[in-house]
Design a protein around this motif. Structure first.
Motif, PDB file in Angstrom:
ATOM      1  N   GLU A  17       0.828  -1.205   0.000  1.00  0.00           N
ATOM      2  CA  GLU A  17       0.000   0.000   0.000  1.00  0.00           C
ATOM      3  C   GLU A  17       0.867   1.261   0.000  1.00  0.00           C
ATOM      4  O   GLU A  17       0.528   2.248  -0.660  1.00  0.00           O
ATOM      5  CB  GLU A  17      -0.921   0.032   1.230  1.00  0.00           C
ATOM      6  CG  GLU A  17      -1.906  -1.113   1.322  1.00  0.00           C
ATOM      7  CD  GLU A  17      -1.331  -2.363   1.995  1.00  0.00           C
ATOM      8  OE1 GLU A  17      -2.034  -3.383   2.009  1.00  0.00           O
ATOM      9  OE2 GLU A  17      -0.197  -2.338   2.499  1.00  0.00           O
ATOM     10  N   THR A  18       1.957   1.199   0.738  1.00  0.00           N
ATOM     11  CA  THR A  18       2.873   2.343   0.790  1.00  0.00           C
ATOM     12  C   THR A  18       3.498   2.577  -0.579  1.00  0.00           C
ATOM     13  O   THR A  18       3.570   3.713  -1.058  1.00  0.00           O
ATOM     14  CB  THR A  18       3.961   2.115   1.860  1.00  0.00           C
ATOM     15  OG1 THR A  18       3.320   1.895   3.118  1.00  0.00           O
ATOM     16  CG2 THR A  18       4.905   3.290   1.953  1.00  0.00           C
ATOM     17  N   ASP A  24       1.774   6.988  -6.758  1.00  0.00           N
ATOM     18  CA  ASP A  24       0.702   7.883  -7.204  1.00  0.00           C
ATOM     19  C   ASP A  24       1.035   9.370  -7.031  1.00  0.00           C
ATOM     20  O   ASP A  24       0.274  10.223  -7.483  1.00  0.00           O
ATOM     21  CB  ASP A  24      -0.593   7.569  -6.442  1.00  0.00           C
ATOM     22  CG  ASP A  24      -1.188   6.218  -6.827  1.00  0.00           C
ATOM     23  OD1 ASP A  24      -0.842   5.686  -7.897  1.00  0.00           O
ATOM     24  OD2 ASP A  24      -1.987   5.692  -6.024  1.00  0.00           O
ATOM     25  N   ILE A  25       2.152   9.685  -6.403  1.00  0.00           N
ATOM     26  CA  ILE A  25       2.536  11.081  -6.175  1.00  0.00           C
ATOM     27  C   ILE A  25       3.097  11.682  -7.459  1.00  0.00           C
ATOM     28  O   ILE A  25       3.999  11.099  -8.078  1.00  0.00           O
ATOM     29  CB  ILE A  25       3.582  11.179  -5.041  1.00  0.00           C
ATOM     30  CG1 ILE A  25       2.956  10.719  -3.714  1.00  0.00           C
ATOM     31  CG2 ILE A  25       4.141  12.594  -4.928  1.00  0.00           C
ATOM     32  CD1 ILE A  25       3.964  10.576  -2.585  1.00  0.00           C
ATOM     33  N   SER A  29       8.385   8.782 -10.689  1.00  0.00           N
ATOM     34  CA  SER A  29       8.253   8.058 -11.951  1.00  0.00           C
ATOM     35  C   SER A  29       8.219   6.553 -11.768  1.00  0.00           C
ATOM     36  O   SER A  29       7.599   5.853 -12.565  1.00  0.00           O
ATOM     37  CB  SER A  29       9.377   8.444 -12.918  1.00  0.00           C
ATOM     38  OG  SER A  29      10.624   8.058 -12.389  1.00  0.00           O
ATOM     39  N   GLU A  30       8.882   6.042 -10.736  1.00  0.00           N
ATOM     40  CA  GLU A  30       8.931   4.602 -10.507  1.00  0.00           C
ATOM     41  C   GLU A  30       9.104   4.332  -9.022  1.00  0.00           C
ATOM     42  O   GLU A  30       9.725   5.126  -8.329  1.00  0.00           O
ATOM     43  CB  GLU A  30      10.127   3.984 -11.241  1.00  0.00           C
ATOM     44  CG  GLU A  30      10.126   4.210 -12.734  1.00  0.00           C
ATOM     45  CD  GLU A  30      11.547   4.280 -13.281  1.00  0.00           C
ATOM     46  OE1 GLU A  30      12.300   3.317 -13.051  1.00  0.00           O
ATOM     47  OE2 GLU A  30      11.882   5.285 -13.895  1.00  0.00           O
ATOM     48  N   VAL A  31       8.574   3.195  -8.585  1.00  0.00           N
ATOM     49  CA  VAL A  31       8.803   2.720  -7.223  1.00  0.00           C
ATOM     50  C   VAL A  31       9.101   1.231  -7.315  1.00  0.00           C
ATOM     51  O   VAL A  31       8.385   0.488  -7.988  1.00  0.00           O
ATOM     52  CB  VAL A  31       7.585   2.948  -6.300  1.00  0.00           C
ATOM     53  CG1 VAL A  31       7.840   2.379  -4.909  1.00  0.00           C
ATOM     54  CG2 VAL A  31       7.250   4.433  -6.204  1.00  0.00           C
ATOM     55  N   LEU A  40      11.763   0.090  -0.101  1.00  0.00           N
ATOM     56  CA  LEU A  40      11.317   0.641  -1.380  1.00  0.00           C
ATOM     57  C   LEU A  40      12.355   1.622  -1.902  1.00  0.00           C
ATOM     58  O   LEU A  40      13.030   2.294  -1.120  1.00  0.00           O
ATOM     59  CB  LEU A  40       9.987   1.391  -1.218  1.00  0.00           C
ATOM     60  CG  LEU A  40       8.804   0.602  -0.667  1.00  0.00           C
ATOM     61  CD1 LEU A  40       7.663   1.552  -0.308  1.00  0.00           C
ATOM     62  CD2 LEU A  40       8.344  -0.437  -1.665  1.00  0.00           C
ATOM     63  N   ILE A  41      12.440   1.707  -3.212  1.00  0.00           N
ATOM     64  CA  ILE A  41      13.266   2.732  -3.854  1.00  0.00           C
ATOM     65  C   ILE A  41      12.367   3.468  -4.842  1.00  0.00           C
ATOM     66  O   ILE A  41      11.736   2.848  -5.700  1.00  0.00           O
ATOM     67  CB  ILE A  41      14.481   2.129  -4.586  1.00  0.00           C
ATOM     68  CG1 ILE A  41      15.394   1.430  -3.582  1.00  0.00           C
ATOM     69  CG2 ILE A  41      15.228   3.210  -5.364  1.00  0.00           C
ATOM     70  CD1 ILE A  41      16.553   0.686  -4.212  1.00  0.00           C
ATOM     71  N   ALA A  42      12.303   4.784  -4.693  1.00  0.00           N
ATOM     72  CA  ALA A  42      11.498   5.611  -5.589  1.00  0.00           C
ATOM     73  C   ALA A  42      12.421   6.476  -6.435  1.00  0.00           C
ATOM     74  O   ALA A  42      13.426   6.992  -5.945  1.00  0.00           O
ATOM     75  CB  ALA A  42      10.548   6.495  -4.796  1.00  0.00           C
TER      76      ALA A  42
END
Length: 91
Positions: A17-18, A24-25, A29-31, A40-42
Motif C-alpha cells: 500500500e505504501t 501515485d505522487i 516516476s517509478e517505485v 522501497l526505492i522511488a
C-alpha cells in the motif's frame, strides 16, 4: 530535469500500500520494492530543487507506512550505450 533516488524504509505490513501511494505522487516516476537495507526505492523526476523538497518532504515522508527516507540527487546519468561508446575504439 532533476533526478533523485529515494531510499524508503516502510512498515513491513504496509509495503504494498505504501509503494502504491508513493507511486501515485506526481513527480514519482517509478517505485521498486526490494530486498536489502531498504524496503522501497522511488525515482523522482522534477524540474527544480523546490519541487524535490515538495515531493519528498511534503508528500513521500507523509505517506502512511513510510518510517524513514534517504535521498540521493543524481548529477549525471549513464546508460549501457553511453558506457559502450566511451570504451569504443572507433570501430
Amino acid at each position: 530535469m532533476i533526478n533523485a533516488i529515494v531510499m524508503i524504509h516502510a512498515e513491513s505490513a504496509r509495503i504494498p500500500e505504501t509503494a502504491q501511494a508513493v507511486a501515485d505522487i506526481p513527480g514519482v516516476s517509478e517505485v521498486y520494492s526490494c530486498a536489502g537495507d531498504v524496503d522501497l526505492i522511488a525515482v523522482v523526476r522534477v524540474r527544480d530543487h523546490a519541487q524535490i523538497a515538495e515531493v519528498i518532504t511534503g508528500r513521500i515522508n507523509k505517506v502512511p507506512g513510510v518510517t524513514r527516507t534517504a535521498t540521493h540527487i543524481a548529477f549525471q546519468s549513464f546508460s549501457s550505450a553511453d558506457v559502450e561508446a566511451g570504451f569504443s575504439l572507433g570501430e
